[in-house]
Motif scaffolding. Sequence first.
Motif, PDB file in Angstrom:
ATOM      1  N   MET A   6       0.851  -1.201   0.000  1.00 53.08           N
ATOM      2  CA  MET A   6       0.000   0.000   0.000  1.00 53.08           C
ATOM      3  C   MET A   6       0.879   1.241   0.000  1.00 53.08           C
ATOM      4  SD  MET A   6      -2.788  -1.272   2.853  1.00 53.08           S
ATOM      5  CE  MET A   6      -3.813   0.204   2.758  1.00 53.08           C
ATOM      6  N   ASN A   7       0.457   2.267  -0.740  1.00 54.56           N
ATOM      7  CA  ASN A   7       1.208   3.512  -0.669  1.00 54.56           C
ATOM      8  C   ASN A   7       0.798   4.278   0.590  1.00 54.56           C
ATOM      9  OD1 ASN A   7      -1.119   5.180  -1.252  1.00 54.56           O
ATOM     10  ND2 ASN A   7      -0.825   4.787  -3.439  1.00 54.56           N
ATOM     11  N   VAL A   8       1.508   5.356   0.869  1.00 56.74           N
ATOM     12  CA  VAL A   8       1.306   6.078   2.118  1.00 56.74           C
ATOM     13  C   VAL A   8      -0.108   6.635   2.231  1.00 56.74           C
ATOM     14  CG1 VAL A   8       2.032   8.100   3.429  1.00 56.74           C
ATOM     15  CG2 VAL A   8       3.733   6.627   2.390  1.00 56.74           C
ATOM     16  N   GLY A   9      -0.627   7.129   1.121  1.00 57.37           N
ATOM     17  CA  GLY A   9      -1.987   7.649   1.144  1.00 57.37           C
ATOM     18  C   GLY A   9      -3.000   6.580   1.527  1.00 57.37           C
ATOM     19  N   GLN A  10      -2.803   5.379   1.038  1.00 57.07           N
ATOM     20  CA  GLN A  10      -3.711   4.277   1.379  1.00 57.07           C
ATOM     21  C   GLN A  10      -3.552   3.842   2.831  1.00 57.07           C
ATOM     22  OE1 GLN A  10      -2.255   1.669  -1.710  1.00 57.07           O
ATOM     23  NE2 GLN A  10      -4.037   2.029  -3.026  1.00 57.07           N
ATOM     24  N   ILE A  11      -2.298   3.811   3.304  1.00 61.30           N
ATOM     25  CA  ILE A  11      -2.032   3.380   4.682  1.00 61.30           C
ATOM     26  C   ILE A  11      -2.681   4.329   5.683  1.00 61.30           C
ATOM     27  CG2 ILE A  11      -0.202   3.171   6.413  1.00 61.30           C
ATOM     28  CD1 ILE A  11       1.612   2.099   4.153  1.00 61.30           C
ATOM     29  N   ILE A  12      -2.467   5.621   5.501  1.00 57.97           N
ATOM     30  CA  ILE A  12      -3.023   6.599   6.443  1.00 57.97           C
ATOM     31  C   ILE A  12      -4.532   6.731   6.254  1.00 57.97           C
ATOM     32  CG2 ILE A  12      -2.936   9.005   7.201  1.00 57.97           C
ATOM     33  CD1 ILE A  12      -0.030   9.086   6.262  1.00 57.97           C
ATOM     34  N   THR A  64     -12.326   3.210   7.015  1.00 54.77           N
ATOM     35  CA  THR A  64     -12.869   2.080   7.764  1.00 54.77           C
ATOM     36  C   THR A  64     -13.900   2.536   8.784  1.00 54.77           C
ATOM     37  OG1 THR A  64     -10.850   0.785   7.492  1.00 54.77           O
ATOM     38  CG2 THR A  64     -12.297   0.171   9.313  1.00 54.77           C
ATOM     39  N   PHE A  65     -13.615   3.628   9.468  1.00 60.43           N
ATOM     40  CA  PHE A  65     -14.534   4.134  10.492  1.00 60.43           C
ATOM     41  C   PHE A  65     -15.532   5.156   9.941  1.00 60.43           C
ATOM     42  CE2 PHE A  65     -11.102   2.514  13.216  1.00 60.43           C
ATOM     43  CZ  PHE A  65     -11.847   1.816  14.144  1.00 60.43           C
ATOM     44  N   GLY A  66     -15.527   5.346   8.615  1.00 62.97           N
ATOM     45  CA  GLY A  66     -16.512   6.224   8.000  1.00 62.97           C
ATOM     46  C   GLY A  66     -16.368   7.687   8.367  1.00 62.97           C
ATOM     47  N   LEU A  67     -15.127   8.115   8.650  1.00 65.08           N
ATOM     48  CA  LEU A  67     -14.913   9.503   9.034  1.00 65.08           C
ATOM     49  C   LEU A  67     -14.894  10.438   7.832  1.00 65.08           C
ATOM     50  CD1 LEU A  67     -12.117   8.954  11.726  1.00 65.08           C
ATOM     51  CD2 LEU A  67     -14.591   9.104  12.056  1.00 65.08           C
ATOM     52  N   ALA A  68     -14.509   9.918   6.672  1.00 62.16           N
ATOM     53  CA  ALA A  68     -14.507  10.711   5.437  1.00 62.16           C
ATOM     54  C   ALA A  68     -14.315   9.762   4.265  1.00 62.16           C
ATOM     55  CB  ALA A  68     -13.399  11.766   5.453  1.00 62.16           C
ATOM     56  N   ASN A  69     -14.703  10.217   3.083  1.00 55.47           N
ATOM     57  CA  ASN A  69     -14.529   9.421   1.868  1.00 55.47           C
ATOM     58  C   ASN A  69     -14.129  10.334   0.719  1.00 55.47           C
ATOM     59  OD1 ASN A  69     -15.320   6.517   2.425  1.00 55.47           O
ATOM     60  ND2 ASN A  69     -17.128   7.560   3.223  1.00 55.47           N
ATOM     61  N   GLY A  70     -13.630   9.722  -0.360  1.00 54.59           N
ATOM     62  CA  GLY A  70     -13.325  10.479  -1.572  1.00 54.59           C
ATOM     63  C   GLY A  70     -12.319  11.581  -1.337  1.00 54.59           C
ATOM     64  N   ALA A  71     -12.596  12.743  -1.904  1.00 56.56           N
ATOM     65  CA  ALA A  71     -11.673  13.874  -1.841  1.00 56.56           C
ATOM     66  C   ALA A  71     -11.461  14.353  -0.412  1.00 56.56           C
ATOM     67  CB  ALA A  71     -12.199  15.020  -2.708  1.00 56.56           C
ATOM     68  N   LEU A 115      -7.847  14.726   1.387  1.00 62.82           N
ATOM     69  CA  LEU A 115      -7.401  15.971   2.001  1.00 62.82           C
ATOM     70  C   LEU A 115      -6.977  15.735   3.446  1.00 62.82           C
ATOM     71  CD1 LEU A 115      -7.008  19.036   1.893  1.00 62.82           C
ATOM     72  CD2 LEU A 115      -9.428  19.300   2.524  1.00 62.82           C
ATOM     73  N   ARG A 116      -7.738  14.896   4.153  1.00 61.44           N
ATOM     74  CA  ARG A 116      -7.405  14.587   5.540  1.00 61.44           C
ATOM     75  C   ARG A 116      -6.041  13.894   5.623  1.00 61.44           C
ATOM     76  NH1 ARG A 116      -6.887  15.518  10.689  1.00 61.44           N
ATOM     77  NH2 ARG A 116      -7.202  13.721  12.048  1.00 61.44           N
ATOM     78  N   VAL A 117      -5.753  12.994   4.691  1.00 55.01           N
ATOM     79  CA  VAL A 117      -4.466  12.303   4.656  1.00 55.01           C
ATOM     80  C   VAL A 117      -3.327  13.305   4.454  1.00 55.01           C
ATOM     81  CG1 VAL A 117      -3.030  10.732   3.309  1.00 55.01           C
ATOM     82  CG2 VAL A 117      -5.374  10.083   3.890  1.00 55.01           C
ATOM     83  N   ALA A 177       1.116   9.203  11.941  1.00 55.57           N
ATOM     84  CA  ALA A 177      -0.004   9.792  11.202  1.00 55.57           C
ATOM     85  C   ALA A 177      -1.174   8.827  11.115  1.00 55.57           C
ATOM     86  CB  ALA A 177       0.464  10.200   9.800  1.00 55.57           C
ATOM     87  N   ARG A 178      -0.883   7.542  10.892  1.00 53.07           N
ATOM     88  CA  ARG A 178      -1.944   6.533  10.838  1.00 53.07           C
ATOM     89  C   ARG A 178      -2.667   6.440  12.182  1.00 53.07           C
ATOM     90  NH1 ARG A 178      -0.092   0.517   9.680  1.00 53.07           N
ATOM     91  NH2 ARG A 178       1.037   0.983  11.603  1.00 53.07           N
ATOM     92  N   ALA A 179      -1.906   6.488  13.280  1.00 48.41           N
ATOM     93  CA  ALA A 179      -2.523   6.428  14.605  1.00 48.41           C
ATOM     94  C   ALA A 179      -3.398   7.643  14.874  1.00 48.41           C
ATOM     95  CB  ALA A 179      -1.438   6.311  15.677  1.00 48.41           C
ATOM     96  N   LEU A 180      -2.987   8.804  14.343  1.00 50.14           N
ATOM     97  CA  LEU A 180      -3.746  10.038  14.566  1.00 50.14           C
ATOM     98  C   LEU A 180      -4.961  10.161  13.657  1.00 50.14           C
ATOM     99  CD1 LEU A 180      -0.840  12.642  14.843  1.00 50.14           C
ATOM    100  CD2 LEU A 180      -2.201  11.719  16.716  1.00 50.14           C
ATOM    101  N   ALA A 181      -5.045   9.317  12.625  1.00 50.42           N
ATOM    102  CA  ALA A 181      -6.059   9.484  11.585  1.00 50.42           C
ATOM    103  C   ALA A 181      -7.481   9.472  12.128  1.00 50.42           C
ATOM    104  CB  ALA A 181      -5.894   8.398  10.516  1.00 50.42           C
ATOM    105  N   VAL A 182      -7.728   8.700  13.191  1.00 48.57           N
ATOM    106  CA  VAL A 182      -9.093   8.588  13.735  1.00 48.57           C
ATOM    107  C   VAL A 182      -9.289   9.483  14.948  1.00 48.57           C
ATOM    108  CG1 VAL A 182      -9.558   6.291  12.823  1.00 48.57           C
ATOM    109  CG2 VAL A 182      -8.333   6.520  14.985  1.00 48.57           C
TER     110      VAL A 182
END
Length: 334
Positions: free
Chosen positions: A113-119, A125-132, A136-138, A170-175
């Motif tokens: 997975m690239n970094v954008g996919q990992i973060i 997964t938790f439905g916090l955002a989708n698409g663009a 942007l959040r990543v 960054a992945r840990a902070l994502a949610v």
Amino acid sequence: METNGNNSLISLDELQVYYRIGGGLFSESKSVKAVDGVTLDIKKGETLGLVGESGCGKSTLGKAILRLTEPTGGRVFYNGKDLASLPQREMREQRKHLQMIFQDPYASLNPRMNVGQIIGEPIRTFGLANGAAADLRVEELMETVGLSRRFTRRYPHEFSGGQRQRIGIARALAVEPEFIVADEPISALDVSIQAQIMNLMGRLQTEKNLTYLFISHDLRAVRHLSDRVAVMYLGKIVELAPGKDIYADPLMPYTQALISAVPVPDPEIEAKRERIILQGDVPSSINPPSGCHFHTRCPYVIEDCKRIVPQLVEIKPGHQAACIRISPEHPNIG
């Protein structure tokens, strides 16, 4: 069952993690007691450092709090809710509040997975955002941890160790969690990068009001980051105190030996300093010593130490230790 947990964010009540070995029915006499009845509070907004020799149960304790390792007994309270008794579906919902930074930043990242996919994975997964919005959040998260947003299409092998650990953060902070278990987050990094990661973690804690369990065998790093320090030996907490107190005045002989091994930057002081060398190896957690687990290596051992299990009690204000040879009236074992 729910509890206020003494107004703590995380409260552990007699937490146990035993691993069965060999065949037959489960038996305490044939189990590794990785975590053996730990009772501990972690206050909201603090960093609790957890130290001890390799194999003492530090990482297992951190994973058991998040139920990445299932507890054998005891309870784990998060904001008053007992995580240990939650069904998997409800526990999954709680995971967005409870995250982990792993020791090996390369092994913990999916190389396909690239970094954008990992973060972005936990965000989607938790439905916090989708698409663009998720993209942007990543990008915002990457800039938060000091990486260029231009790197979202790169893969883990294209980054240095320090950069990979930033990706893990960054992945840990994502949610947007409240609590993070940082399991030896700098041990796999070069010394020159360790300070950068510690400073990053300190800044993020202030900005996002995070609570950390910082697990490390590096007592210098623990001293730099931690508000309080818990010392672990063979699955038990043997000393707990504010960071400045435990380094200035360690009470337990085990803690004194650990602190004495920390180098002092002044060469003259370092040359004159006497290091405490513990005799013998760490006993097996399959069949730990009776009484005080540390008695086989303690220079102050008496016969009672071999049969009495010491309790973690307050010896000085805010400073707890588990040793029958010290008390509030006589805090110094030497």
